[in-house]
Write an enzyme that holds these catalytic residues in place. Sequence first.
Site, short mmCIF file in Angstrom:
data_model
loop_
_atom_site.label_atom_id
_atom_site.label_comp_id
_atom_site.label_asym_id
_atom_site.label_seq_id
_atom_site.Cartn_x
_atom_site.Cartn_y
_atom_site.Cartn_z
N GLY A 175 -0.59 -7.77 6.83
CA GLY A 175 -1.84 -8.19 7.44
C GLY A 175 -1.62 -8.92 8.77
CD GLU B 269 8.36 0.16 10.94
OE1 GLU B 269 7.47 0.77 10.33
OE2 GLU B 269 9.07 -0.73 10.42
CB CYS C 285 -2.30 0.11 8.35
SG CYS C 285 -1.10 1.43 8.48
CG ASN D 89 -0.52 -0.06 2.48
OD1 ASN D 89 0.43 -0.79 2.71
ND2 ASN D 89 -1.07 0.71 3.38
CD GLU E 193 4.68 -0.67 12.81
OE1 GLU E 193 3.49 -0.38 13.04
OE2 GLU E 193 5.62 -0.22 13.49
P1 NAD Z 1 0.10 -9.30 3.51
O1 NAD Z 1 0.20 -9.71 4.93
O2 NAD Z 1 -0.67 -10.17 2.58
O3 NAD Z 1 1.54 -9.16 2.86
C1 NAD Z 1 2.55 -8.34 3.42
C2 NAD Z 1 3.90 -8.87 2.99
O4 NAD Z 1 4.07 -10.16 3.58
C3 NAD Z 1 4.04 -9.07 1.49
O5 NAD Z 1 5.37 -8.79 1.11
C4 NAD Z 1 3.74 -10.55 1.33
O6 NAD Z 1 4.30 -11.12 0.17
C5 NAD Z 1 4.38 -11.10 2.59
N1 NAD Z 1 3.86 -12.42 2.99
C6 NAD Z 1 2.62 -12.92 2.76
N2 NAD Z 1 2.53 -14.18 3.27
C7 NAD Z 1 3.73 -14.46 3.84
C8 NAD Z 1 4.28 -15.57 4.52
N3 NAD Z 1 3.56 -16.68 4.73
N4 NAD Z 1 5.55 -15.50 4.97
C9 NAD Z 1 6.28 -14.38 4.79
N5 NAD Z 1 5.84 -13.30 4.13
C10 NAD Z 1 4.58 -13.33 3.66
O7 NAD Z 1 -0.46 -7.80 3.51
P2 NAD Z 1 -0.79 -6.90 2.25
O8 NAD Z 1 -2.10 -7.35 1.68
O9 NAD Z 1 0.40 -6.80 1.34
O10 NAD Z 1 -0.95 -5.47 2.94
C11 NAD Z 1 -2.11 -5.06 3.54
C12 NAD Z 1 -2.04 -5.21 5.05
O11 NAD Z 1 -0.92 -4.51 5.56
C13 NAD Z 1 -3.25 -4.61 5.74
O12 NAD Z 1 -3.70 -5.49 6.74
C14 NAD Z 1 -2.71 -3.35 6.36
O13 NAD Z 1 -3.42 -2.91 7.48
C15 NAD Z 1 -1.32 -3.75 6.70
N6 NAD Z 1 -0.47 -2.56 6.86
C16 NAD Z 1 -0.07 -2.21 8.12
C17 NAD Z 1 0.69 -1.06 8.30
C18 NAD Z 1 1.14 -0.62 9.67
O14 NAD Z 1 2.09 0.15 9.75
N7 NAD Z 1 0.53 -1.06 10.74
C19 NAD Z 1 1.06 -0.29 7.19
C20 NAD Z 1 0.64 -0.68 5.94
C21 NAD Z 1 -0.12 -1.83 5.78
#
Ligand code: NAD
Length: 494
Positions: free
Chosen positions: A231, A464, A286, A154, A252
């Site tokens: 996520g 962070e 997020c 995002n 995060e």
């Molecule tokens: P996601 O969890 O699907 O993926 C995030 C990252 O993790 C990607 O690089 C993905 O390839 C990797 N990943 C996925 N499965 C994995 C596994 N089994 N092992 C290791 N790595 C793996 O999330 P997304 O759909 O890319 O992003 C959206 C989510 O991120 C939302 O829930 C959002 O709230 C969260 N987010 C949080 C913050 C924060 O600072 N709190 C900021 C931005 C986004």
Amino acid sequence: MTYPFPDGRLFVGGEWQSGTGPEITSTFAADGSENMTFASASRDDVLSAIDRARTAQADPAWRNLRPHERATYLYRIADGISANIERISWLQSRDTSKTRTEAHALAGSAAATFRYFGAVLETSDDLMTTPRGAYQSFSVHDSIGLVSAITPWNSPIASDAQKAAPALAAGNAVLLKPASWSPIISLELARIVEEAGLPKGLLSVLPGSGREVGNLLVEHPDIGKVSFTGGTSTGRHLAHLAAEKLMPISLELGGKSPTIVFEDCDEDLAIAGVLFGIFSSTGQSCIAGSRLFVQRSIYDRFVARLVEGAEALRVGNPFDAQTQVSSMVHADHRASVEGYVKAAREEGGEILTGGARPEGADYSQGAYYLPTIIAGLTNQAHTCREEIFGPVLVVMPFDDEDDVIAMANDSAYGLACGIWSRDHPKCWRLARAIRAGTVWINTFKQFSISTPFGGDGASGMGREKGREGLRAYQRQKSIYEDHSGRPHPWARWP
Ligand code: NAD
């Protein structure tokens, strides 16, 4: 003006080479066209990057660099980002469909992040501690070694910088894995880092599957720390893997942040703030203020004005300077959001506006979705409990302070909160009572790199940014040195 896409090679241990994993495609979701398809990283590519990172990080030329010398690399990277800001923001808009304004701001913040952590590094002190005997005691900070940075789609350039800058400042090597939907920007960052002269091996960029590349970047015994943004379910899975190794991990994660509007607020400010809080970034944020609580005495009027405001937002192409709400990142993600809105209808939610794709030729090929406001649900509804990560706001009335604190805190998440009121003591009472890593009073989505950021509960752990952000990538070591010259009483020689 347009810019060329990266050539599709990965940055593995400081060398540009073709990936040997499955192909991934970056699309411009605003019209469905393809940006580029290339081979992602495989396990072998990751192992090779880890190998080279280990060698580069162990090299005294990096490890023993004095802080002010290491800081010069961060300043050069910051300058490189600033010099390429148009190119980076253009690429980011293509990769994620973010508006140009937002992509520009994120690229600027990434440069500021590298600059800030260069300055933190130069000005952070180790501790000389108070002794209780004839010795001197110190507490110093060392690098951890190899750090995996796993980021979501995002806000790629900002998330990448938020991890890579403090991790490099702390003297580590970084293995960066961007999300498969947004691989371009991290490769662009690699090009800038290379131009800044960072020794080879200290940064690798490994777009690839979460399950394969991501897991390996956590499980591998040489990885000493993981910094993850994404996520909640992925974060929980990675926390289990980290626990097996007793390895530090910062998470995060997602959010379902409350925004609270009191009857004594400045309504014009609050309406603009609420709209921005949920619908900027097309709700793919997020910290989006996705649960809105409005005091019952102004509920009808406020919600009617909010709906009017949402309908006036300009939905359109991210490259149009007038656009406020752009396409979603991917058609599959829009399908997920549509699923949540369908479920909200089934739960008895009333769609006050939106709840559909915009109509017209300009939108037909893109992953657009209208700003959506839903009423008639309670805080117990799935729509209020689960993160939708799209332009969907649920509104609910509340009666008094206690009532709204209870509802706001009745959530698994604890990432952010917005409060709109002219009563400052009340704002402070709420700010302290609400479980959230960040609270905004009469503002929303304001950020400073010097202010720590993170979540509680299902929103993650660790912080962070801020000066302490550097410490998250270091090991602390305490050293005692006796200078009395006296033998210990245990040693009684005959
Ligand atoms: P996601 O969890 O699907 O993926 C995030 C990252 O993790 C990607 O690089 C993905 O390839 C990797 N990943 C996925 N499965 C994995 C596994 N089994 N092992 C290791 N790595 C793996 O999330 P997304 O759909 O890319 O992003 C959206 C989510 O991120 C939302 O829930 C959002 O709230 C969260 N987010 C949080 C913050 C924060 O600072 N709190 C900021 C931005 C986004």
